[in-house]
Design an enzyme around this catalytic site. Structure first.
Site, PDB file in Angstrom:
ATOM      1  N   HIS A 164      -3.429 -13.825  10.412  1.00  0.00           N
ATOM      2  CA  HIS A 164      -3.477 -12.786   9.373  1.00  0.00           C
ATOM      3  C   HIS A 164      -4.766 -11.964   9.448  1.00  0.00           C
ATOM      4  O   HIS A 164      -4.736 -10.737   9.317  1.00  0.00           O
ATOM      5  CB  HIS A 164      -3.327 -13.427   7.992  1.00  0.00           C
ATOM      6  CG  HIS A 164      -2.829 -12.487   6.952  1.00  0.00           C
ATOM      7  ND1 HIS A 164      -1.916 -12.842   5.991  1.00  0.00           N
ATOM      8  CD2 HIS A 164      -3.100 -11.188   6.707  1.00  0.00           C
ATOM      9  CE1 HIS A 164      -1.657 -11.807   5.203  1.00  0.00           C
ATOM     10  NE2 HIS A 164      -2.373 -10.791   5.620  1.00  0.00           N
ATOM     11  N   LYS A 187       2.711 -14.862   8.945  1.00  0.00           N
ATOM     12  CA  LYS A 187       1.295 -14.915   9.317  1.00  0.00           C
ATOM     13  C   LYS A 187       0.607 -16.191   8.856  1.00  0.00           C
ATOM     14  O   LYS A 187       0.911 -16.727   7.788  1.00  0.00           O
ATOM     15  CB  LYS A 187       0.549 -13.708   8.714  1.00  0.00           C
ATOM     16  CG  LYS A 187       1.179 -12.361   8.986  1.00  0.00           C
ATOM     17  CD  LYS A 187       0.325 -11.227   8.432  1.00  0.00           C
ATOM     18  CE  LYS A 187       1.111  -9.940   8.331  1.00  0.00           C
ATOM     19  NZ  LYS A 187       2.028  -9.930   7.181  1.00  0.00           N
ATOM     20  N   TYR A 220       1.214 -14.003   0.929  1.00  0.00           N
ATOM     21  CA  TYR A 220       1.896 -13.180  -0.079  1.00  0.00           C
ATOM     22  C   TYR A 220       2.570 -14.017  -1.163  1.00  0.00           C
ATOM     23  O   TYR A 220       3.015 -13.483  -2.170  1.00  0.00           O
ATOM     24  CB  TYR A 220       2.955 -12.282   0.583  1.00  0.00           C
ATOM     25  CG  TYR A 220       2.415 -11.321   1.619  1.00  0.00           C
ATOM     26  CD1 TYR A 220       1.054 -11.027   1.723  1.00  0.00           C
ATOM     27  CD2 TYR A 220       3.284 -10.690   2.515  1.00  0.00           C
ATOM     28  CE1 TYR A 220       0.575 -10.154   2.684  1.00  0.00           C
ATOM     29  CE2 TYR A 220       2.812  -9.810   3.475  1.00  0.00           C
ATOM     30  CZ  TYR A 220       1.460  -9.553   3.556  1.00  0.00           C
ATOM     31  OH  TYR A 220       1.000  -8.691   4.503  1.00  0.00           O
ATOM     32  N   ASP A 225       8.355  -8.267   7.683  1.00  0.00           N
ATOM     33  CA  ASP A 225       7.001  -8.767   7.856  1.00  0.00           C
ATOM     34  C   ASP A 225       6.607  -9.588   6.629  1.00  0.00           C
ATOM     35  O   ASP A 225       6.542  -9.070   5.518  1.00  0.00           O
ATOM     36  CB  ASP A 225       6.028  -7.594   8.029  1.00  0.00           C
ATOM     37  CG  ASP A 225       4.606  -8.070   8.202  1.00  0.00           C
ATOM     38  OD1 ASP A 225       4.249  -8.444   9.336  1.00  0.00           O
ATOM     39  OD2 ASP A 225       3.839  -8.078   7.213  1.00  0.00           O
TER      40      ASP A 225
END
Length: 316
Positions: A122, A89, A60, A55
């Site tokens: 997200h 995402k 990030y 994931d």
């Protein structure tokens, strides 16, 4: 009494996507790292351990480091692309339809893959579009984009599925009411919904709705993210762990899969990565105890209220 499981296949459980585009491994590895520099080695260790579901997220800021590890195993032939399930995402600043495809293609490039198994929105909150991931006004308040709806963004994701490089789409950090609205209006239904869930936040109503529509509920923070009150110190969990000769973490993760959800755990520590993959089926009594005897209810991440992830620092 102790229980032992031989040839247990809990960690190889796969959950079919509701659009027929394959299946998601229930046991997933999350890539939100405190130290971005540990990303490649952590993903490399997870791959060696047996994780096949990863994931990721634009937010990030480490998709390129994940891509390095993916490319290593794919080039070496030790893992086939079709054995990997890669999720990433769309961040809040890219909700406008014209920004969705460029954001998707940028993630593909960073991850060094030619398709994504599941692309998630997200959060349901659109932020001011632009390169600043956390747009704030002079008072420190998030600047939202009021000119776009979640359904507008969803339509753009549907187009990605039509084009073939996105196998399935879904939502993250969403409430049940908001999910119902999208499911009712969607041409391509969500395949996956990622939300916080653990024994202190079981989300049974959300799980039941997802089951009804063939949606996979993907739990993040399944161990409570090390926050207080600590799920892993819950007496019901520690008692079961002693009986089945597993750690409280392994009990919580087995519970997640057995009740019908997928989960994500994140660690940069090899021993923890291996522990989180080494699962054994819990006896019915243990499943009943977790459901009926744990009464604490707490949400650790307020992202569902604001769109601002509680586990991600504002600056890299």
């Amino acid at each position: 009494m102790t229980y032992e499981a031989f040839h247990d296949e809990l960690n190889t459980t796969r959950m079919p996507l509701n659009n027929g585009a394959g299946a998601m491994p229930a046991v997933g590895f999350g890539t939100l790292m405190r130290d971005l520099g540990t990303t490649t080695e952590a993903v490399r260790c997870a791959l060696q351990t047996g994780f096949r579901h990863f994931d990721c997220a634009e937010r990030y800021r480490n998709e390129d480091k994940i891509g390095v590890a993916f490319q290593e195993v794919l080039a070496a032939g030790t893992v086939r692309r079709e054995d990997l399930f890669v999720t990433t995402k769309l961040w809040n600043t890219n909700h406008r339809p014209e920004r969705v495809k460029p954001a998707f293609e940028a993630s593909l490039q960073r991850l060094q893959v030619d398709y994504i198994d599941c692309y998630l929105i997200h959060t349901p909150f659109a932020f001011q579009p632009g390169d600043e991931q956390d747009p704030r006004d002079v008072y420190g308040h998030v600047i939202y984009d009021r000119e776009i709806t979640l359904l507008d963004t969803w339509r753009a994701l549907e187009s990605l599925v039509d084009e073939g490089r996105c196998k399935s789409i879904g939502l993250s950090d969403i409430t049940l009411d908001a999910l119902k609205t999208i499911v009712a209006a969607a041409r391509i239904k969500p395949s996956v919904v990622q939300i916080e869930s653990h024994p202190y936040l079981p989300e049974w109503e959300m799980l039941e709705f997802c089951r009804l529509h063939g949606i996979i509920l993907l739990a993040f923070a399944p161990l409570g993210h090390g926050m207080e009150p600590n799920v892993l110190e819950e007496p019901v969990m520690t008692g079961i762990a002693r009986r089945v000769q597993k750690t409280p973490a392994q009990v919580a993760l087995a519970w997640a899969v057995q009740r019908g959800t997928a989960f994500l755990t994140t660690s940069a520590t090899p021993s923890h990565i291996r522990e989180n993959f080494d699962l054994a089926t819990l006896p019915h009594r243990a499943m009943h105890e977790i459901k009926e005897e744990i009464t604490t209810r707490v949400r650790f991440n307020s992202v569902v209220e604001t769109g601002v992830p509680g586990f991600i620092p504002r600056k890299a």
